[in-house]
Design a protein around this motif. Structure first.
Motif, mmCIF file in Angstrom:
data_model
loop_
_atom_site.group_PDB
_atom_site.id
_atom_site.type_symbol
_atom_site.label_atom_id
_atom_site.label_comp_id
_atom_site.label_asym_id
_atom_site.label_seq_id
_atom_site.Cartn_x
_atom_site.Cartn_y
_atom_site.Cartn_z
ATOM 1 N N PRO A 93 91.141 116.786 56.897
ATOM 2 C CA PRO A 93 90.443 116.668 55.603
ATOM 3 C C PRO A 93 88.887 116.504 55.832
ATOM 4 O O PRO A 93 88.425 115.872 56.607
ATOM 5 N N GLU A 94 88.062 117.536 55.166
ATOM 6 C CA GLU A 94 86.579 117.207 54.675
ATOM 7 C C GLU A 94 86.207 117.254 53.610
ATOM 8 O O GLU A 94 87.123 117.550 52.559
ATOM 9 N N ASP A 95 85.144 116.871 53.257
ATOM 10 C CA ASP A 95 84.630 116.740 51.906
ATOM 11 C C ASP A 95 83.114 117.163 51.935
ATOM 12 O O ASP A 95 82.124 116.998 52.733
ATOM 13 N N ASN A 96 82.854 118.097 50.828
ATOM 14 C CA ASN A 96 81.440 118.406 50.689
ATOM 15 C C ASN A 96 81.162 118.716 49.258
ATOM 16 O O ASN A 96 81.990 119.647 48.468
ATOM 17 N N ALA A 120 87.986 126.239 54.947
ATOM 18 C CA ALA A 120 89.096 126.241 53.743
ATOM 19 C C ALA A 120 89.102 124.707 53.254
ATOM 20 O O ALA A 120 89.661 124.687 52.042
ATOM 21 N N SER A 121 88.597 123.608 54.190
ATOM 22 C CA SER A 121 88.621 122.327 53.675
ATOM 23 C C SER A 121 87.453 121.867 52.885
ATOM 24 O O SER A 121 87.484 120.761 52.266
ATOM 25 N N VAL A 122 86.510 122.768 52.674
ATOM 26 C CA VAL A 122 85.349 122.484 52.022
ATOM 27 C C VAL A 122 85.203 123.139 50.766
ATOM 28 O O VAL A 122 85.106 124.354 50.684
ATOM 29 N N SER A 123 85.248 122.374 49.659
ATOM 30 C CA SER A 123 85.091 122.887 48.255
ATOM 31 C C SER A 123 83.727 123.027 47.828
ATOM 32 O O SER A 123 82.829 122.177 48.147
ATOM 33 N N HIS A 124 83.411 123.972 46.829
ATOM 34 C CA HIS A 124 82.275 124.003 46.171
ATOM 35 C C HIS A 124 82.146 123.102 45.019
ATOM 36 O O HIS A 124 81.140 123.163 44.069
ATOM 37 N N ILE A 125 83.179 122.421 44.599
ATOM 38 C CA ILE A 125 83.217 121.617 43.337
ATOM 39 C C ILE A 125 81.870 120.493 43.778
ATOM 40 O O ILE A 125 81.827 119.763 44.574
ATOM 41 N N GLN A 126 81.097 120.595 42.418
ATOM 42 C CA GLN A 126 80.130 119.481 42.304
ATOM 43 C C GLN A 126 80.580 118.079 41.562
ATOM 44 O O GLN A 126 81.258 118.295 40.881
ATOM 45 N N ILE A 127 80.137 117.312 42.181
ATOM 46 C CA ILE A 127 80.430 115.736 41.767
ATOM 47 C C ILE A 127 79.447 115.112 41.209
ATOM 48 O O ILE A 127 78.150 115.016 41.740
ATOM 49 N N LYS A 128 79.214 114.612 40.004
ATOM 50 C CA LYS A 128 77.970 113.861 39.416
ATOM 51 C C LYS A 128 78.760 112.687 38.651
ATOM 52 O O LYS A 128 79.421 112.738 38.012
ATOM 53 N N TYR A 129 77.845 111.690 39.059
ATOM 54 C CA TYR A 129 78.257 110.326 38.177
ATOM 55 C C TYR A 129 77.508 110.364 37.106
ATOM 56 O O TYR A 129 76.234 110.118 36.966
ATOM 57 N N ASN A 165 79.652 143.273 39.872
ATOM 58 C CA ASN A 165 79.310 141.934 39.192
ATOM 59 C C ASN A 165 80.493 141.277 39.306
ATOM 60 O O ASN A 165 81.481 141.216 38.633
ATOM 61 N N GLY A 166 80.558 140.035 40.344
ATOM 62 C CA GLY A 166 81.810 139.180 40.294
ATOM 63 C C GLY A 166 81.631 138.357 41.538
ATOM 64 O O GLY A 166 80.429 138.425 42.557
ATOM 65 N N TYR A 167 82.754 137.741 42.053
ATOM 66 C CA TYR A 167 82.879 136.850 43.178
ATOM 67 C C TYR A 167 84.126 137.247 44.150
ATOM 68 O O TYR A 167 85.306 137.641 43.241
ATOM 69 N N PHE A 168 83.868 136.975 45.365
ATOM 70 C CA PHE A 168 85.338 136.871 46.194
ATOM 71 C C PHE A 168 85.654 135.325 46.045
ATOM 72 O O PHE A 168 84.665 134.493 46.557
ATOM 73 N N TRP A 169 86.907 135.408 45.550
ATOM 74 C CA TRP A 169 87.511 133.740 45.695
ATOM 75 C C TRP A 169 88.388 133.788 46.789
ATOM 76 O O TRP A 169 89.207 134.569 47.316
ATOM 77 N N ARG A 170 88.229 132.510 47.289
ATOM 78 C CA ARG A 170 89.212 131.982 48.318
ATOM 79 C C ARG A 170 89.950 130.614 48.088
ATOM 80 O O ARG A 170 89.396 129.822 47.344
ATOM 81 N N GLY A 171 91.034 130.310 49.018
ATOM 82 C CA GLY A 171 91.753 129.332 49.026
ATOM 83 C C GLY A 171 90.941 128.345 49.403
ATOM 84 O O GLY A 171 90.358 128.164 50.461
ATOM 85 N N VAL A 172 91.322 126.846 48.683
ATOM 86 C CA VAL A 172 90.567 125.447 49.273
ATOM 87 C C VAL A 172 91.596 124.499 49.621
ATOM 88 O O VAL A 172 92.455 124.348 48.138
ATOM 89 N N ALA A 173 91.927 123.814 50.445
ATOM 90 C CA ALA A 173 92.720 122.809 50.419
ATOM 91 C C ALA A 173 91.970 121.440 51.256
ATOM 92 O O ALA A 173 91.713 121.543 52.261
ATOM 93 N N PRO A 174 91.978 120.375 50.515
ATOM 94 C CA PRO A 174 91.237 119.251 51.194
ATOM 95 C C PRO A 174 91.796 118.779 52.473
ATOM 96 O O PRO A 174 91.281 118.460 53.343
ATOM 97 N N ASP A 175 93.245 118.939 52.255
ATOM 98 C CA ASP A 175 94.006 118.456 53.534
ATOM 99 C C ASP A 175 95.103 119.646 53.956
ATOM 100 O O ASP A 175 95.934 119.738 53.316
ATOM 101 N N ALA A 176 94.661 120.616 54.864
ATOM 102 C CA ALA A 176 95.639 121.469 55.202
ATOM 103 C C ALA A 176 96.664 120.959 55.804
ATOM 104 O O ALA A 176 97.990 122.031 56.260
ATOM 105 N N GLN A 177 96.959 119.687 56.255
ATOM 106 C CA GLN A 177 98.287 119.257 56.855
ATOM 107 C C GLN A 177 99.280 119.009 55.753
ATOM 108 O O GLN A 177 100.524 118.912 56.118
ATOM 109 N N ASP A 178 98.582 119.178 54.456
ATOM 110 C CA ASP A 178 99.611 118.902 53.290
ATOM 111 C C ASP A 178 100.579 120.192 53.260
ATOM 112 O O ASP A 178 100.288 121.308 53.075
ATOM 113 N N PRO A 179 101.916 120.062 53.315
ATOM 114 C CA PRO A 179 102.887 121.183 53.070
ATOM 115 C C PRO A 179 102.501 122.105 51.839
ATOM 116 O O PRO A 179 102.836 123.214 51.773
#
Length: 361
Positions: free
Chosen positions: A31-34, A55-64, A158-172
């Protein structure tokens, strides 16, 4: 010339099945986090700064939005529902056409899917430049499905290539997102069961909520007396609502997850004690405080929140556990909203109990 090499990633539970499919080198993902923000118009997959796509690194932004300002000791919530967990995998934008071309031209390598990595320029150019088909990695299907190739990285589109993300690739369950990176026109989201939704982002944000440690005020402070109440309270403002916003660039999707403190639960650290209330659950008052501060002359009164120890400690102190329950709600960019399982965070404090009768002052 750089040689091409396909690397398959799998969890230990699925290694035997995967070995039937690949002659490549296997390694396990951790698992990784970014949560850093990529440029709005040029999302990048080179998240480790070395041209490697993970694939363990997401582009999701977090703001408090409120709370979680980093003051004092803080920690992540645990859920009261042992069967609940955030999404194991989802798809999200990774590259614009120009960014993918730059990545490939720089001999970048890494995860084209959650459980498949390509190292070597030829693998990337075959599929994304020269239009050759490639296999998805469908663990739950009898055979891998085929993905159509692309011409010249879709440059000019105009568009994007999408890819799978899994914070923990050990999760079945991360094997459910078996597609290799695929194209989605701008302004659209994929028609796929694992396309992210505001609820996906809300559940992702759940694990990012930071709350303060639960060190309660006591009277007497460190040494209680047998058969006399110990008053427990928290001043107003100690525990405030925490709101976390999670947003996914280039999708318009966002969600705000809110954690609101609702009660304090006391566990004395011994069965030889009485809690007030009997349940040990002290409700949070309207002003945000918990319990009532001790005042002179109240030593023998029953506190609204507190403990009476019935036996003295013998060398080792009792371990008083104080747990705050947080009510979790969310609302999303499309008007959806709902509840998530309550969260808890607890701390322990040493409590010494003496035999002599004395009055708190």
């Amino acid at each position: 010339m750089t040689s091409a090499r396909t690397v398959l990633r799998w969890s230990a539970a699925l290694t035997a099945a995967s070995l039937l499919w690949s002659g490549g080198t296997a390694y396990a993902a951790g698992p990784e986090d970014n949560t850093t923000q990529p440029p709005a118009d040029q999302p990048t997959g080179t998240t480790d700064g070395k041209g490697t796509l993970k694939a363990s690194v997401s582009h999701i932004q977090i703001k408090y939005v409120s709370g979680g300002n980093g003051h004092g000791k803080q920690g992540n919530l645990g859920t009261v529902d042992p069967n609940w967990k955030p999404p194991a995998c989802w798809y999200e934008p990774a590259f614009s056409p120009a960014a993918l071309k730059d990545f490939v031209d720089s001999d970048g390598g890494g995860d084209v899917g959650i459980h498949e990595a390509w190292f070597g320029k030829e693998l990337w150019t075959d599929h994304y430049k020269d239009g050759k088909p490639a296999d998805n990695f469908d663990m739950n299907s009898p055979t891998n499905s085929s993905a159509d190739g692309y011409k010249d990285y879709n440059l000019g589109k105009n568009g994007y290539f999408w890819r799978g993300v899994a914070p923990d690739a050990q999760d079945p369950d991360s094997w459910d997102c078996g597609r290799i990176m695929f194209w989605v026109p701008a302004g659209q989201i994929p028609n796929d069961p694992h396309t992210p939704t505001p609820k996906t982002l809300a559940e992702y944000a759940y694990n990012k909520v930071k709350v303060p440690e639960t060190e309660v005020e006591l009277k007497p402070e460190a040494k209680s007396t047998v058969n006399l109440p110990t008053w427990v309270w928290l001043d107003k403002g100690t525990f405030q609502e925490v709101k976390v916003r999670a947003s996914l660039p280039n999708t318009g999707l966002w969600a705000e997850t809110t954690a609101k403190p609702v009660s304090l639960h006391l566990e004395p650290g011994t069965d030889d004690a009485t809690t007030y209330p009997a349940s040990g659950d002290c409700k949070i008052n309207d002003d945000g405080s918990i319990g009532t501060p001790y005042t002179k002359g109240s030593a023998e009164k029953t506190p609204p929140c507190g403990i009476t120890y019935l036996h003295a400690t013998d060398g080792a102190p009792y371990r008083l556990k104080a747990s705050i329950t947080w009510q979790i709600t969310w609302q999303g960019s499309d008007g959806t909203n709902g509840n998530l399982p309550d969260g808890t965070f607890d701390t322990t404090q040493d409590m010494n109990v003496q035999e002599i009768q004395s009055v708190n002052r």
